[in-house]
Each structure stands twice: as structure tokens, then as C-alpha cells.
Design a protein around this motif. Sequence first.
Motif, PDB file in Angstrom:
ATOM      1  N   PRO A 104      22.026 -23.807 -12.163  1.00 26.45           N
ATOM      2  CA  PRO A 104      21.590 -24.270 -10.842  1.00 26.45           C
ATOM      3  C   PRO A 104      20.785 -25.574 -10.930  1.00 26.45           C
ATOM      4  O   PRO A 104      20.318 -25.948 -11.999  1.00 26.45           O
ATOM      5  CB  PRO A 104      20.687 -23.130 -10.360  1.00 26.45           C
ATOM      6  N   GLU A 105      20.662 -26.230  -9.801  1.00 24.09           N
ATOM      7  CA  GLU A 105      19.897 -27.472  -9.725  1.00 24.09           C
ATOM      8  C   GLU A 105      18.972 -27.388  -8.521  1.00 24.09           C
ATOM      9  O   GLU A 105      19.482 -27.338  -7.405  1.00 24.09           O
ATOM     10  CB  GLU A 105      20.877 -28.644  -9.615  1.00 24.09           C
ATOM     11  N   PRO A 106      17.673 -27.333  -8.693  1.00 25.04           N
ATOM     12  CA  PRO A 106      16.959 -27.238  -9.961  1.00 25.04           C
ATOM     13  C   PRO A 106      16.949 -25.794 -10.479  1.00 25.04           C
ATOM     14  O   PRO A 106      17.290 -24.875  -9.739  1.00 25.04           O
ATOM     15  CB  PRO A 106      15.547 -27.657  -9.563  1.00 25.04           C
ATOM     16  N   ILE A 107      16.556 -25.657 -11.749  1.00 22.36           N
ATOM     17  CA  ILE A 107      16.323 -24.327 -12.301  1.00 22.36           C
ATOM     18  C   ILE A 107      14.852 -24.032 -12.072  1.00 22.36           C
ATOM     19  O   ILE A 107      14.006 -24.844 -12.416  1.00 22.36           O
ATOM     20  CB  ILE A 107      16.642 -24.303 -13.815  1.00 22.36           C
ATOM     21  N   GLU A 108      14.540 -22.908 -11.450  1.00 24.89           N
ATOM     22  CA  GLU A 108      13.138 -22.606 -11.150  1.00 24.89           C
ATOM     23  C   GLU A 108      12.717 -21.318 -11.851  1.00 24.89           C
ATOM     24  O   GLU A 108      13.388 -20.298 -11.721  1.00 24.89           O
ATOM     25  CB  GLU A 108      12.945 -22.470  -9.638  1.00 24.89           C
ATOM     26  N   ILE A 109      11.626 -21.408 -12.591  1.00 29.88           N
ATOM     27  CA  ILE A 109      11.130 -20.246 -13.338  1.00 29.88           C
ATOM     28  C   ILE A 109       9.613 -20.140 -13.169  1.00 29.88           C
ATOM     29  O   ILE A 109       8.967 -21.115 -12.801  1.00 29.88           O
ATOM     30  CB  ILE A 109      11.487 -20.333 -14.845  1.00 29.88           C
ATOM     31  N   PRO A 110       9.047 -18.949 -13.425  1.00 24.74           N
ATOM     32  CA  PRO A 110       7.597 -18.807 -13.344  1.00 24.74           C
ATOM     33  C   PRO A 110       6.929 -19.122 -14.688  1.00 24.74           C
ATOM     34  O   PRO A 110       7.512 -18.875 -15.737  1.00 24.74           O
ATOM     35  CB  PRO A 110       7.422 -17.329 -13.000  1.00 24.74           C
ATOM     36  N   ALA A 111       5.723 -19.653 -14.629  1.00 23.21           N
ATOM     37  CA  ALA A 111       4.956 -19.904 -15.854  1.00 23.21           C
ATOM     38  C   ALA A 111       4.466 -18.563 -16.406  1.00 23.21           C
ATOM     39  O   ALA A 111       4.369 -17.577 -15.677  1.00 23.21           O
ATOM     40  CB  ALA A 111       3.771 -20.808 -15.552  1.00 23.21           C
ATOM     41  N   GLY A 112       4.172 -18.550 -17.691  1.00 24.17           N
ATOM     42  CA  GLY A 112       3.558 -17.374 -18.306  1.00 24.17           C
ATOM     43  C   GLY A 112       4.451 -16.155 -18.375  1.00 24.17           C
ATOM     44  O   GLY A 112       3.957 -15.036 -18.507  1.00 24.17           O
ATOM     45  N   ASN A 113       5.749 -16.332 -18.266  1.00 21.97           N
ATOM     46  CA  ASN A 113       6.695 -15.227 -18.372  1.00 21.97           C
ATOM     47  C   ASN A 113       7.777 -15.598 -19.373  1.00 21.97           C
ATOM     48  O   ASN A 113       8.092 -16.766 -19.558  1.00 21.97           O
ATOM     49  CB  ASN A 113       7.368 -14.952 -17.015  1.00 21.97           C
ATOM     50  N   VAL A 135      15.371 -29.634 -22.693  1.00 23.93           N
ATOM     51  CA  VAL A 135      14.259 -29.781 -21.762  1.00 23.93           C
ATOM     52  C   VAL A 135      13.314 -30.816 -22.349  1.00 23.93           C
ATOM     53  O   VAL A 135      12.724 -30.608 -23.414  1.00 23.93           O
ATOM     54  CB  VAL A 135      13.547 -28.438 -21.514  1.00 23.93           C
ATOM     55  N   VAL A 136      13.202 -31.937 -21.660  1.00 21.19           N
ATOM     56  CA  VAL A 136      12.478 -33.093 -22.179  1.00 21.19           C
ATOM     57  C   VAL A 136      11.019 -32.739 -22.490  1.00 21.19           C
ATOM     58  O   VAL A 136      10.348 -32.090 -21.701  1.00 21.19           O
ATOM     59  CB  VAL A 136      12.517 -34.255 -21.157  1.00 21.19           C
ATOM     60  N   GLU A 193       3.852 -22.151 -20.566  1.00 16.03           N
ATOM     61  CA  GLU A 193       2.492 -21.804 -20.160  1.00 16.03           C
ATOM     62  C   GLU A 193       2.051 -22.641 -18.973  1.00 16.03           C
ATOM     63  O   GLU A 193       1.344 -22.166 -18.099  1.00 16.03           O
ATOM     64  CB  GLU A 193       1.509 -22.014 -21.323  1.00 16.03           C
ATOM     65  N   GLU A 194       2.473 -23.913 -18.979  1.00 22.73           N
ATOM     66  CA  GLU A 194       1.988 -24.852 -17.971  1.00 22.73           C
ATOM     67  C   GLU A 194       3.002 -25.058 -16.855  1.00 22.73           C
ATOM     68  O   GLU A 194       4.143 -25.408 -17.119  1.00 22.73           O
ATOM     69  CB  GLU A 194       1.711 -26.217 -18.621  1.00 22.73           C
ATOM     70  N   PRO A 195       2.585 -24.844 -15.608  1.00 24.43           N
ATOM     71  CA  PRO A 195       3.476 -25.184 -14.503  1.00 24.43           C
ATOM     72  C   PRO A 195       3.743 -26.679 -14.504  1.00 24.43           C
ATOM     73  O   PRO A 195       2.911 -27.465 -14.962  1.00 24.43           O
ATOM     74  CB  PRO A 195       2.676 -24.801 -13.253  1.00 24.43           C
ATOM     75  N   GLY A 196       4.886 -27.073 -14.014  1.00 24.46           N
ATOM     76  CA  GLY A 196       5.204 -28.493 -13.964  1.00 24.46           C
ATOM     77  C   GLY A 196       6.693 -28.697 -13.772  1.00 24.46           C
ATOM     78  O   GLY A 196       7.457 -27.741 -13.710  1.00 24.46           O
ATOM     79  N   GLU A 197       7.063 -29.974 -13.689  1.00 18.81           N
ATOM     80  CA  GLU A 197       8.478 -30.301 -13.546  1.00 18.81           C
ATOM     81  C   GLU A 197       8.953 -30.967 -14.815  1.00 18.81           C
ATOM     82  O   GLU A 197       8.317 -31.897 -15.309  1.00 18.81           O
ATOM     83  CB  GLU A 197       8.688 -31.224 -12.339  1.00 18.81           C
ATOM     84  N   GLY A 257      19.315 -32.710 -15.174  1.00 18.94           N
ATOM     85  CA  GLY A 257      18.981 -31.575 -14.319  1.00 18.94           C
ATOM     86  C   GLY A 257      17.470 -31.504 -14.222  1.00 18.94           C
ATOM     87  O   GLY A 257      16.759 -32.386 -14.698  1.00 18.94           O
ATOM     88  N   GLN A 258      16.999 -30.454 -13.588  1.00 19.09           N
ATOM     89  CA  GLN A 258      15.562 -30.325 -13.422  1.00 19.09           C
ATOM     90  C   GLN A 258      15.147 -28.877 -13.652  1.00 19.09           C
ATOM     91  O   GLN A 258      15.845 -27.949 -13.226  1.00 19.09           O
ATOM     92  CB  GLN A 258      15.172 -30.757 -12.003  1.00 19.09           C
ATOM     93  N   LEU A 259      14.037 -28.726 -14.353  1.00 21.96           N
ATOM     94  CA  LEU A 259      13.469 -27.395 -14.558  1.00 21.96           C
ATOM     95  C   LEU A 259      12.085 -27.406 -13.918  1.00 21.96           C
ATOM     96  O   LEU A 259      11.226 -28.202 -14.292  1.00 21.96           O
ATOM     97  CB  LEU A 259      13.358 -27.088 -16.054  1.00 21.96           C
ATOM     98  N   ILE A 260      11.894 -26.545 -12.931  1.00 18.88           N
ATOM     99  CA  ILE A 260      10.588 -26.476 -12.277  1.00 18.88           C
ATOM    100  C   ILE A 260       9.909 -25.177 -12.701  1.00 18.88           C
ATOM    101  O   ILE A 260      10.456 -24.091 -12.512  1.00 18.88           O
ATOM    102  CB  ILE A 260      10.716 -26.519 -10.737  1.00 18.88           C
ATOM    103  N   VAL A 261       8.747 -25.323 -13.314  1.00 20.90           N
ATOM    104  CA  VAL A 261       7.965 -24.161 -13.727  1.00 20.90           C
ATOM    105  C   VAL A 261       6.867 -23.964 -12.688  1.00 20.90           C
ATOM    106  O   VAL A 261       5.978 -24.808 -12.541  1.00 20.90           O
ATOM    107  CB  VAL A 261       7.365 -24.352 -15.133  1.00 20.90           C
TER     108      VAL A 261
END
Length: 279
Positions: free
Chosen positions: A81-90, A107-108, A129-133, A151-155
Motif C-alpha cells: 500500500p501507499e503509504p504503509i502505516e504502522i504503529p511505533a513500539g510494536n 526503508v531509508v 521505536e520513533e514515530p515519523g515518516e 513509497g512511504q512508511l509512516i510510523v
Amino acid sequence: MKIHTYERFWLAGSMVLIVAFIVTITYGTVGLGITMIGDEEEALPPGEIDEDDRFEDPRVEQVGENEYEAYVVAQTFLFRPEPIEIPAGNEVTFYVTARDVIHSFTVVGTNTNTMVIPGEVSTMTVEFEEPGEYGVICNEYCGSGHHDMEGQLIVHPEDEFDLTSIEVEAPEQVDPDEEFEIDATVENGLFEDLETTVALEIGDETLEEDVTVPGESAETVTFTVDAADLGEDDHDWTVTVDDETESDTVTVGVDEDDEEDEGDEAEAGDGDDDGGADE
Ligand code: CUA
């Protein structure tokens, strides 16, 4: 036996170097978690990606209390998917496959990096661990658009992460004196219950309804709208749940396109009748 001080110094130095080499090579081999793409996974012919439960709809899923799975498809020249969205700390396990040619999923700025081979599923378990894009790039030359493949990964912070989606069913055209319904189905992909508000904006009205969607299920909220209040015209509507929105237009009154269609049908009907009369 007397060993000269200098000789002792060089002996000790080379021992230290030998040990250091062994340690760095061992760390590089096992410590960084670098592995080959697993051959224990069954091959997945690229032509069958769309029939595969995991990849037909690339997505992120919750599979345990603090465990998620992300199914990612790499193809020329994008990631889904675009973006890929996941939670931090999991813990998130990525399953990545390729539709066409060899790509990579990189993942850059992290060590999350794998080659993606058509027919194979690359698997990686990571925890951010850290939220971010983060940017996601492809580092295997895959064609003319290789340099544009991103692509983009959003934490997200853990408490702001959701797997909410909405699907709205609304009529395209209604009679001016009709009451009609707009159904908004809210899907909650998390294990936890989702308490939220569904809002419908139509005309200058905003209708709101609170809803509790149990974990891993969906609830439908029905809004009843009186077309007489809107008046004959095209009316844009928007349904909003958290940061998900869906919008479209409903026509109150007779749709001009429909009128033309009906006209054509009527003519066609006449033709048939004539045919019948000739017989
Ligand atoms: Cu895909 Cu380079």
C-alpha cells in the motif's frame, strides 16, 4: 627467554587485531540480523499475486496484542500500500513480494532492507521505536522508472494508530420529495474497540452519530436525509470518520443523463414495436 619489549608490544597488538576481526565478522554475520530470503516460503508465481489472500489487497493487519503484519507488493515503479502505516513500539513483520521484476524494499535511514524477487516472499520483522515518516526506495535497477520508484512508511505514535476504513453507499439520484439513506460502514481492523463519530456533511447540514465498533469488525451507520430540505440541484456530500473521508454527489431531481438514457430506451422500444407490427 627474554622477549624484547617492542616484540611483546607487536605480539599483543596483533592478538587484539585478530580478536577484533573475528568479533566484527561474527557481528556482521549474525548480529545485524542479515539473512537470505527464506527458501522455506512457498514460491508465489507473480501471476497469482491477485489470487493470494496475503497480497490481493496489500495492507497492514493486527495479528497479536503488539504484533502486526504488513503485506507489501513492489512493482514497476511503486510500492503498495501507499503509504504503509504502522504503529511505533510494536513488532511488525513485513511480507514483501514483487509483481514483475527484481526490486528492493529499502526503508531509508534504517537497516530495514531486502531484495524483492518475483515468486519469492521476503520476510522481515522490525520494530520502530520513533514515530515519523520514512521514505521507501528501490535499490535494484528495475527499469526506466527505477529512480522514481518510491513509497512511504509512516510510523504513528502507538495511541494514534488505527486501522479504520469507511465505505459509503449513497444513491446517485433521488426524487425531490423523497427521503433517502446514506449508509456508512466503519471497519475497525484493530483488536481494540473503536469509539468514534461518523459525520455526514450534505448541503449546509452536518449530521453526526457516535458509534462503537468492536475489534476486527464493522458497523453501519445510516443517515436519513430529506431531499425536500436540500432542494433540486446537485449536492456534494462528505462522510468523515477520524481521518478517513469519502465524498460524492447526489442529484436531487431528474438526472439529465438519465433523461437522455430513458429517451434512447423509449426510441428503441418503439423500434421493437414496429418490428412486431410488420410481422
Ligand atoms: Cu524497482 Cu528499482
